[in-house]
Structures are given as structure tokens and as C-alpha cells.
Design an enzyme around this catalytic site. Structure first.
Site, PDB file in Angstrom:
ATOM      1  N   THR A   2       1.156  -0.945  -0.340  1.00 46.74           N
ATOM      2  CA  THR A   2       0.135  -0.437  -0.466  1.00 46.74           C
ATOM      3  C   THR A   2       0.450   1.377   0.129  1.00 46.74           C
ATOM      4  OG1 THR A   2      -0.484  -0.226   2.653  1.00 46.74           O
ATOM      5  CG2 THR A   2      -1.626  -1.053   1.094  1.00 46.74           C
ATOM      6  N   TRP A   3       1.944   0.849  -0.397  1.00 47.81           N
ATOM      7  CA  TRP A   3       2.897   2.331  -0.176  1.00 47.81           C
ATOM      8  C   TRP A   3       2.750   3.595  -1.956  1.00 47.81           C
ATOM      9  CZ3 TRP A   3       8.562   2.885  -3.093  1.00 47.81           C
ATOM     10  CH2 TRP A   3       8.558   4.361  -2.504  1.00 47.81           C
ATOM     11  N   ASP A  32      -0.082  -5.824   3.005  1.00 54.75           N
ATOM     12  CA  ASP A  32       0.987  -4.866   3.823  1.00 54.75           C
ATOM     13  C   ASP A  32       1.373  -3.109   3.849  1.00 54.75           C
ATOM     14  OD1 ASP A  32       3.956  -4.982   4.946  1.00 54.75           O
ATOM     15  OD2 ASP A  32       4.167  -3.959   3.218  1.00 54.75           O
ATOM     16  N   TYR A  37       3.625   5.947   5.577  1.00 56.25           N
ATOM     17  CA  TYR A  37       2.814   5.709   3.669  1.00 56.25           C
ATOM     18  C   TYR A  37       1.980   7.028   4.322  1.00 56.25           C
ATOM     19  CZ  TYR A  37       5.484   1.415   2.869  1.00 56.25           C
ATOM     20  OH  TYR A  37       5.971   0.247   2.646  1.00 56.25           O
ATOM     21  N   GLN A 148      10.894  -8.255   5.809  1.00 54.42           N
ATOM     22  CA  GLN A 148      10.557  -7.880   4.621  1.00 54.42           C
ATOM     23  C   GLN A 148      11.938  -7.742   3.772  1.00 54.42           C
ATOM     24  OE1 GLN A 148       7.393  -4.409   3.005  1.00 54.42           O
ATOM     25  NE2 GLN A 148       7.044  -5.741   4.569  1.00 54.42           N
ATOM     26  N   TYR A 176       9.876  -7.264  -1.438  1.00 53.83           N
ATOM     27  CA  TYR A 176       8.469  -6.360  -1.749  1.00 53.83           C
ATOM     28  C   TYR A 176       8.801  -5.461  -3.233  1.00 53.83           C
ATOM     29  CZ  TYR A 176      12.369  -2.884   0.519  1.00 53.83           C
ATOM     30  OH  TYR A 176      13.814  -2.177   0.236  1.00 53.83           O
ATOM     31  N   LEU A 179       7.454  -6.865  -8.391  1.00 54.24           N
ATOM     32  CA  LEU A 179       7.246  -5.520  -9.907  1.00 54.24           C
ATOM     33  C   LEU A 179       8.076  -4.273  -9.976  1.00 54.24           C
ATOM     34  CD1 LEU A 179       3.412  -5.987 -10.391  1.00 54.24           C
ATOM     35  CD2 LEU A 179       4.542  -7.810 -10.686  1.00 54.24           C
TER      36      LEU A 179
HETATM   37  P1  NAP Z   1       5.889  -2.943  -6.867  1.00 55.45           P
HETATM   38  O1  NAP Z   1       4.169  -3.585  -5.974  1.00 55.45           O
HETATM   39  O2  NAP Z   1       6.772  -3.385  -7.819  1.00 55.45           O
HETATM   40  O3  NAP Z   1       5.060  -2.151  -7.882  1.00 55.45           O
HETATM   41  C1  NAP Z   1       3.891  -1.469  -7.811  1.00 55.45           C
HETATM   42  C2  NAP Z   1       3.477  -1.144  -9.933  1.00 55.45           C
HETATM   43  O4  NAP Z   1       3.396  -2.220 -10.661  1.00 55.45           O
HETATM   44  C3  NAP Z   1       2.000  -0.047  -9.458  1.00 55.45           C
HETATM   45  O5  NAP Z   1       2.644   0.857 -10.631  1.00 55.45           O
HETATM   46  C4  NAP Z   1       1.269  -1.222 -10.393  1.00 55.45           C
HETATM   47  O6  NAP Z   1       0.217  -0.131 -10.411  1.00 55.45           O
HETATM   48  C5  NAP Z   1       2.326  -1.221 -11.200  1.00 55.45           C
HETATM   49  N1  NAP Z   1       1.678  -2.452 -10.821  1.00 55.45           N
HETATM   50  C6  NAP Z   1       0.891  -3.777 -10.522  1.00 55.45           C
HETATM   51  N2  NAP Z   1       0.821  -4.954 -10.692  1.00 55.45           N
HETATM   52  C7  NAP Z   1       0.728  -4.498 -12.485  1.00 55.45           C
HETATM   53  C8  NAP Z   1       0.771  -5.778 -13.596  1.00 55.45           C
HETATM   54  N3  NAP Z   1      -0.102  -6.865 -13.177  1.00 55.45           N
HETATM   55  N4  NAP Z   1       0.990  -4.761 -14.972  1.00 55.45           N
HETATM   56  C9  NAP Z   1       1.836  -3.724 -15.109  1.00 55.45           C
HETATM   57  N5  NAP Z   1       1.750  -2.975 -13.856  1.00 55.45           N
HETATM   58  C10 NAP Z   1       1.405  -3.778 -12.381  1.00 55.45           C
HETATM   59  O7  NAP Z   1       5.787  -1.455  -6.257  1.00 55.45           O
HETATM   60  P2  NAP Z   1       5.805  -1.188  -4.712  1.00 55.45           P
HETATM   61  O8  NAP Z   1       4.327  -0.753  -4.584  1.00 55.45           O
HETATM   62  O9  NAP Z   1       6.556  -0.565  -4.650  1.00 55.45           O
HETATM   63  O10 NAP Z   1       5.914  -2.620  -4.006  1.00 55.45           O
HETATM   64  C11 NAP Z   1       5.023  -3.123  -3.144  1.00 55.45           C
HETATM   65  C12 NAP Z   1       4.797  -2.906  -1.398  1.00 55.45           C
HETATM   66  O11 NAP Z   1       6.157  -3.185  -0.940  1.00 55.45           O
HETATM   67  C13 NAP Z   1       4.822  -1.346  -1.271  1.00 55.45           C
HETATM   68  O12 NAP Z   1       3.134  -1.089  -1.886  1.00 55.45           O
HETATM   69  C14 NAP Z   1       4.839  -1.632   0.156  1.00 55.45           C
HETATM   70  O13 NAP Z   1       3.521  -2.270   1.225  1.00 55.45           O
HETATM   71  C15 NAP Z   1       6.073  -2.718   0.234  1.00 55.45           C
HETATM   72  N6  NAP Z   1       7.833  -1.773   0.190  1.00 55.45           N
HETATM   73  C16 NAP Z   1       7.740  -2.168   1.067  1.00 55.45           C
HETATM   74  C17 NAP Z   1       9.324  -1.145   1.606  1.00 55.45           C
HETATM   75  C18 NAP Z   1       9.947  -1.766   2.827  1.00 55.45           C
HETATM   76  O14 NAP Z   1      11.115  -0.648   3.004  1.00 55.45           O
HETATM   77  N7  NAP Z   1       9.888  -2.716   3.729  1.00 55.45           N
HETATM   78  C19 NAP Z   1       9.715  -0.697   0.413  1.00 55.45           C
HETATM   79  C20 NAP Z   1       9.258  -0.620  -0.771  1.00 55.45           C
HETATM   80  C21 NAP Z   1       7.870  -1.278  -0.535  1.00 55.45           C
HETATM   81  P3  NAP Z   1      -0.937   0.183 -10.631  1.00 55.45           P
HETATM   82  O15 NAP Z   1      -0.675   0.798  -8.692  1.00 55.45           O
HETATM   83  O16 NAP Z   1      -1.534   1.407 -11.571  1.00 55.45           O
HETATM   84  O17 NAP Z   1      -1.557  -0.932  -9.709  1.00 55.45           O
END
Ligand code: NAP
Length: 249
Positions: A2-3, A32, A37, A148, A176, A179
Site C-alpha cells: 500500500t505504499w 502490507d 506511508y 521484508q 517487496y 514488480l
Molecule cells: P511494486 O509492487 O513492485 O510495483 C507497483 C507498480 O506496479 C504500480 O505502479 C502498479 O500499477 C504496477 N503494477 C501492479 N500490477 C501490475 C501488473 N499486473 N502489470 C503491470 N504493472 C503492474 O512496487 P511497490 O509498491 O514499491 O512495492 C510493493 C509494496 O512493497 C509496497 O506497496 C509496500 O507495501 C512494500 N514496500 C516496502 C518497503 C520496505 O522498506 N519495507 C519498500 C518499498 C515497498 P497500478 O498501481 O497502477 O496498478
């Protein structure tokens, strides 16, 4: 994941809510989030979504690095619980290790939260092998459920040490950015493999990253069509040979 969710207004916010609800409906019941956030807005949005279905979801949130002192952890947890509108958090994660507060102090507060019934499991995030080892030693009575970290087909640094270490310690690795924030390496995944499994590049990436039993993934998607695509990413598994081929590429 949910970032960057929860800050939008009106129509866009409505679409985010719709997307997360669809994910839950399709069985993606682990959410998550983090106090960091959107300065609490992501937790507030999650709270709104889980109202009435609390027991159907597993809520993971995180305490920020500036709140790792004993009293700070306790009050940060209370604030997250209030924003989420729940009675307890399922997995409470230390978002980043602190170079200021000793891990023993942070973990003492985490154990206190478990004994008060405020959190069910203790997790860490962005901890190296050495930091994870210290966190384990700081928790004589409890276990650390998960670490994580960034992990995906195109970012594999944990494979040499951290991943085997977490597996040895029976710790779940929460991948995390599985994608790469939407930057899919479409040109690198063989078309023949996409055709063989009738999968999209995003589905192959999620399938690949969850190949090991020890790894779960938390993709973020604010579009319903992305959620639907991601939810079916593991309805069939790529073979061990194809997993190896992708890993080599
Ligand atoms: P991600 O999940 O790798 O990528 C999200 C992006 O991918 C969004 O732009 C989304 O678009 C797109 N997407 C999703 N499904 C898709 C598909 N089937 N085809 C094409 N594009 C797609 O990146 P993230 O949000 O940075 O990372 C995931 C989660 O990890 C975060 O939300 C957070 O909860 C966690 N996180 C944790 C840390 C940490 O320090 N612990 C750091 C970074 C992230 P749309 O939104 O337009 O659908």
C-alpha cells in the site's frame, strides 16, 4: 502493498479502495502497510477497507525508524491500531534497522506488545544477516516471523546470504517491490515461456519470486485489472526447469 496508496482524493481514492477490495475478494488477504506511508493515510485507508471483514485479512504494518525507542514503539503501535480501527495488528515490523537505538530496546517493546495482545507476530524489514542475527538474540522468548526485503527477478542480492539465512531460521521472506514498481522486464522474458503458461510478464515475475516456500510477495496495484492479473499469477506454477532458465537470464 500500500505504499503511495491513500493520499488521493475522490475518484482516484475510490478506485484504490475498489482495487484492494477486489484483491481481498480474490484471496489476496495479506495487506502490507506502514505508519510512514502517506503519514498515516495508507493505514487509514486500510482501516476503512477492512471494516466488517477484519477477521478475513492479515494486516502487516511497520514502525518507523524514528520510533524505535521503548516508549515510542508502544505509542506508535497504539497510533497504528487507532488508524487501522482494529484491536490488534497481525504482523508488526521494524521498518528499517536503527543505528541510534539498540535493537534490544526495540525488541523488548515488541515482546511487550505481544504479551499485551496488541500484535500477533514480530517482523523486521531491510535487516542484513548480521542485523537479523542481533535481532534474534535480542528476543529470547519470541521468534521473528519475517524479514521484508527487496527481492524480484531483476534484483537478487539476497540470494547469496540473507535468503539462505532466513530459511535456516525458518523466517518468511516478504519480497517487496516484486514488480520493480511497474518497470517489467518484458523484453527479457522469453515469449515461448509466456505462451507456454499463458501468462503476462507480471504474472511470471510473481510466480518466479514466490517459487521458494519461504518467500511471499506483496505487489501493489491500484488498478482492478492489475489486481485480477496478479491474483491469478500463481494459479499454476512454472516448472523447476523454467524457474532456472529465468534465473539464468
Ligand atoms: P511494486 O509492487 O513492485 O510495483 C507497483 C507498480 O506496479 C504500480 O505502479 C502498479 O500499477 C504496477 N503494477 C501492479 N500490477 C501490475 C501488473 N499486473 N502489470 C503491470 N504493472 C503492474 O512496487 P511497490 O509498491 O514499491 O512495492 C510493493 C509494496 O512493497 C509496497 O506497496 C509496500 O507495501 C512494500 N514496500 C516496502 C518497503 C520496505 O522498506 N519495507 C519498500 C518499498 C515497498 P497500478 O498501481 O497502477 O496498478
Amino acid at each position: 502493498g500500500t505504499w503511495e496508496i491513500g493520499d488521493a482524493q475522490n475518484e482516484e481514492r475510490h478506485l484504490e479502495i475498489q482495487a484492494i477490495r477486489k484483491g481481498i475478494e480474490l484471496g489476496m488477504t495479506m495487506i502490507d502497510t506502514a505508519e510512514m506511508y502517506g503519514y498515516g493515510n495508507a493505514e487509514r485507508l486500510v482501516g476503512q477497507i477492512v471494516k466488517g471483514i477484519r477477521d478475513d485479512v492479515f494486516i502487516a504494518t511497520k514502525v518507523s525508524p524514528q520510533h524505535l525507542g521503548y516508549e515510542d514503539v508502544l505509542s506508535a503501535c497504539e497510533s497504528s491500531i487507532r488508524r487501522l480501527g482494529v484491536e490488534h495488528i497481525d504482523l508488526y515490523q521494524v521498518h528499517w534497522p536503527s543505528y541510534r537505538v539498540p535493537i534490544e530496546e526495540t525488541m523488548k517493546a515488541m515482546e511487550e506488545l505481544v504479551s499485551r495482545g496488541k500484535i500477533r507476530y514480530i517482523g523486521i524489514s531491510n535487516f542484513s544477516v548480521e542485523q537479523t542475527q542481533k535481532a534474534i538474540e535480542a528476543l529470547p522468548r519470541s521468534e521473528i516471523a519475517s524479514n521484508q526485503v527487496r527481492y524480484r527477478l531483476t534484483h537478487r542480492s539476497i540470494e547469496s546470504e540473507l535468503l539462505p539465512f532466513c530459511e535456516k531460521e525458518k523466517m518468511t521472506v516478504i519480497a517487496y517491490q516484486p514488480l520493480d514498481r511497474g518497470r517489467l522486464p518484458s523484453d527479457k522474458i522469453p515469449q515461448a515461456l509466456l505462451d507456454k503458461y499463458d501468462m503476462t510478464p507480471a504474472q511470471v515475475m510473481l510466480n518466479w519470486v514466490t517459487h521458494r516456500d519461504s518467500v511471499v510477495a506483496i505487489p501493489k496495484a491500484s488498478k482492478v485489472e492489475h489486481v485480477e492479473e496478479n491474483a491469478t499469477a500463481v494459479s499454476k506454477r512454472i516448472s523447476g526447469d523454467d524457474y532456472q532458465t529465468l534465473s539464468r537470464i
